[in-house]
Design an enzyme around this catalytic site. Structure first.
Site, PDB file in Angstrom:
ATOM      1  N   ILE A 128      11.755  45.861 -54.118  1.00 42.89           N
ATOM      2  CA  ILE A 128      12.123  44.869 -53.108  1.00 42.89           C
ATOM      3  C   ILE A 128      13.265  44.038 -53.662  1.00 42.89           C
ATOM      4  CG2 ILE A 128      10.345  43.233 -53.864  1.00 42.89           C
ATOM      5  CD1 ILE A 128      10.121  42.444 -50.830  1.00 42.89           C
ATOM      6  N   MET A 130      15.470  40.762 -53.168  1.00 36.40           N
ATOM      7  CA  MET A 130      15.699  39.444 -52.580  1.00 36.40           C
ATOM      8  C   MET A 130      16.776  38.670 -53.335  1.00 36.40           C
ATOM      9  SD  MET A 130      11.917  38.055 -51.480  1.00 36.40           S
ATOM     10  CE  MET A 130      11.004  38.629 -52.907  1.00 36.40           C
ATOM     11  N   GLY A 134      24.290  34.716 -56.919  1.00 31.75           N
ATOM     12  CA  GLY A 134      24.681  33.323 -56.732  1.00 31.75           C
ATOM     13  C   GLY A 134      23.671  32.428 -56.065  1.00 31.75           C
ATOM     14  N   GLU A 247       1.510  38.514 -53.381  1.00 34.20           N
ATOM     15  CA  GLU A 247       2.414  38.672 -54.512  1.00 34.20           C
ATOM     16  C   GLU A 247       2.035  37.742 -55.655  1.00 34.20           C
ATOM     17  OE1 GLU A 247       7.224  38.484 -55.539  1.00 34.20           O
ATOM     18  OE2 GLU A 247       6.506  38.128 -53.488  1.00 34.20           O
ATOM     19  N   ARG A 248       1.717  36.499 -55.321  1.00 35.31           N
ATOM     20  CA  ARG A 248       1.402  35.521 -56.365  1.00 35.31           C
ATOM     21  C   ARG A 248       0.003  35.712 -56.924  1.00 35.31           C
ATOM     22  NH1 ARG A 248       5.086  30.935 -53.253  1.00 35.31           N
ATOM     23  NH2 ARG A 248       7.039  31.807 -54.093  1.00 35.31           N
ATOM     24  N   GLY A 369       8.990  33.447 -57.711  1.00 33.11           N
ATOM     25  CA  GLY A 369       9.069  32.000 -57.516  1.00 33.11           C
ATOM     26  C   GLY A 369       8.854  31.288 -58.838  1.00 33.11           C
ATOM     27  N   THR A 370       9.858  30.565 -59.315  1.00 36.75           N
ATOM     28  CA  THR A 370       9.752  29.873 -60.596  1.00 36.75           C
ATOM     29  C   THR A 370       8.688  28.779 -60.551  1.00 36.75           C
ATOM     30  OG1 THR A 370      11.386  28.195 -60.004  1.00 36.75           O
ATOM     31  CG2 THR A 370      12.224  30.240 -61.002  1.00 36.75           C
ATOM     32  N   GLU A 372       9.165  25.782 -61.121  1.00 31.70           N
ATOM     33  CA  GLU A 372       9.754  24.627 -60.438  1.00 31.70           C
ATOM     34  C   GLU A 372       9.634  24.764 -58.916  1.00 31.70           C
ATOM     35  OE1 GLU A 372      10.732  24.828 -64.450  1.00 31.70           O
ATOM     36  OE2 GLU A 372      11.232  26.358 -62.944  1.00 31.70           O
TER      37      GLU A 372
END
Length: 385
Positions: A128, A130, A134, A247-248, A369-370, A372
């Site tokens: 996948i 994403m 940048g 996913e998490r 997903g970090t 943060e």
């Protein structure tokens, strides 16, 4: 959406655990160090895992899968992570626990019939795409564009840090189809990697998870048939949000299982290694550090079980998934650090497997997903945002 999954009983879990352990011992353990040194797994491991019944186990039987409960899919992932095969676990997680469910939940009958049996068998490897060079986690800033041209879509852009990027046959690509709408103008496409206009950069060298191939992908006027659209146009962001809990959960499965593995290695070491005339395990500092690791591990495991229950009943929220991912992956990194410390200088050598647990853990607080971003997801509802 996940209410159809029923909890696995202990006998079913034991059966799949035994099957998975035997397959890993025979097909992975003898070769894993070589794969790590090579920086990639052989393409042949995918059909091997498929033949062993390990890929996409919780897909319906009509696609050639076992139709097993969701817990079984997590068990297979956890067994890989517990053995210290972080690279394999991450590649497997993308293929079986992320890409396949997207197609199952959002694909047309034709898309499912075409792709899912091949993913179950390992004939097709999924990825996948994403993240972009940048934009990072900012989906609203996607520069990859898909423009409708008659009965086709024309895709242009690039993606980076794509797990399975070098070996993937199928890539779910997130692209902007309505730039003015930002995140609400994103669509998902099923991209056949054999199409003209699809290319890959060389493998990206990483500090850990070496055999999980990671690459930059490029799309240069890549023409896709209209039926390559996954779900509805401009609904991609909502699909991403729907799939994030699973996913998490997968990240947390890896975190908890890998910490179990690292702790087991460490216990064996401190009970055998001697310093100053006694075992390292006899020092109070060692006992206290192990107690701290065990405490945080079990707290995460308890919350994981709660989230798993909610997921199975279709009630797990995005905030719960963020809480779980943040707590479990941060715990994993801290635990790996503490365990490695107890090995002393030996822990810093590649000869001792604890070093792999350490470097493989680090990316867990970054991908999907970090930490943060997880904190933002958790805090915003608290502040009414």
């Amino acid at each position: 959406m996940n209410a159809s999954y029923t909890a696995a009983d202990s006998a079913e879990l034991a059966l799949f655990r035994d099957m998975t352990q035997r397959a890993l011992a025979q097909e992975v353990t003898p070769y894993y160090d070589d794969w790590e040194r090579a920086g990639i797994m052989p393409r042949t491991i995918w059909p091997t895992l498929g033949q062993a019944g390990m890929l996409c186990v919780d897909l319906p039987e009509q696609y050639g899968a076992a139709g097993a409960p969701f817990e079984v899919a997590q068990l297979v992932l956890g067994e890989m992570a517990q053995l210290g095969y972080g690279g394999l676990a991450s590649s497997f997680n993308i293929h079986s626990n992320i890409v396949a469910p997207y197609i199952l939940h959002r694909g047309t009958d034709a898309q499912k019939q075409h792709w899912l049996p091949k993913m179950v068998s390992g004939e097709v490897v999924g990825a996948i795409a994403m993240t972009e060079p940048g934009s990072g986690s900012d989906l609203a800033a996607l520069r990859t564009r898909a423009v409708r041209d008659g009965d086709e879509w024309v895709l242009n852009g690039s993606k980076i840090f794509i797990t399975n990027g070098l070996l993937a046959d199928l890539v779910i690509v997130c692209a902007s189809t309505d730039p003015a709408a930002g995140a609400k103008g994103i669509s998902l496409f099923l991209v056949d990697a054999s199409l003209p206009g699809f290319s890959r950069g060389k493998g990206i060298s990483k500090i850990g998870q070496h055999c999980s191939d990671t690459a930059e992908l490029f799309f240069d006027n890549l023409r896709l048939p209209a039926d390559a659209l996954l779900g509805e146009e401009n609904h991609g962001f909502f699909y991403l949000m729907d799939e994030l809990p699973r996913e998490r959960l997968g990240c947390a499965t890896q975190a908890i299982a890998a910490t179990d593995g690292a702790l087991a290695l460490t216990l064996n070491y401190v009970l055998e290694r001697k310093a100053f005339g006694q075992t390292v395990g006899s020092f109070q500092n060692t006992r206290f550090k192990l107690a701290e690791v065990k405490t945080q591990l079990e707290l995460c495991r308890a919350y994981y079980q709660q989230c798993l229950h909610h997921y199975n009943h279709g009630t797990m929220t995005i905030e719960e998934a963020a809480l779980l991912k943040l707590s479990a992956t941060e715990m994993q990194c801290q635990a790996a650090d503490q365990c490695l410390q107890l090995f002393g200088g030996y822990g810093y050598t590649t000869e001792y497997p604890i070093s792999r647990f350490y470097v493989d853990a680090r990316v867990q607080t970054i991908y999907a997903g970090t930490s943060e971003i997880m904190k933002e997801v958790i805090a915003r509802p608290m502040l009414g945002r």
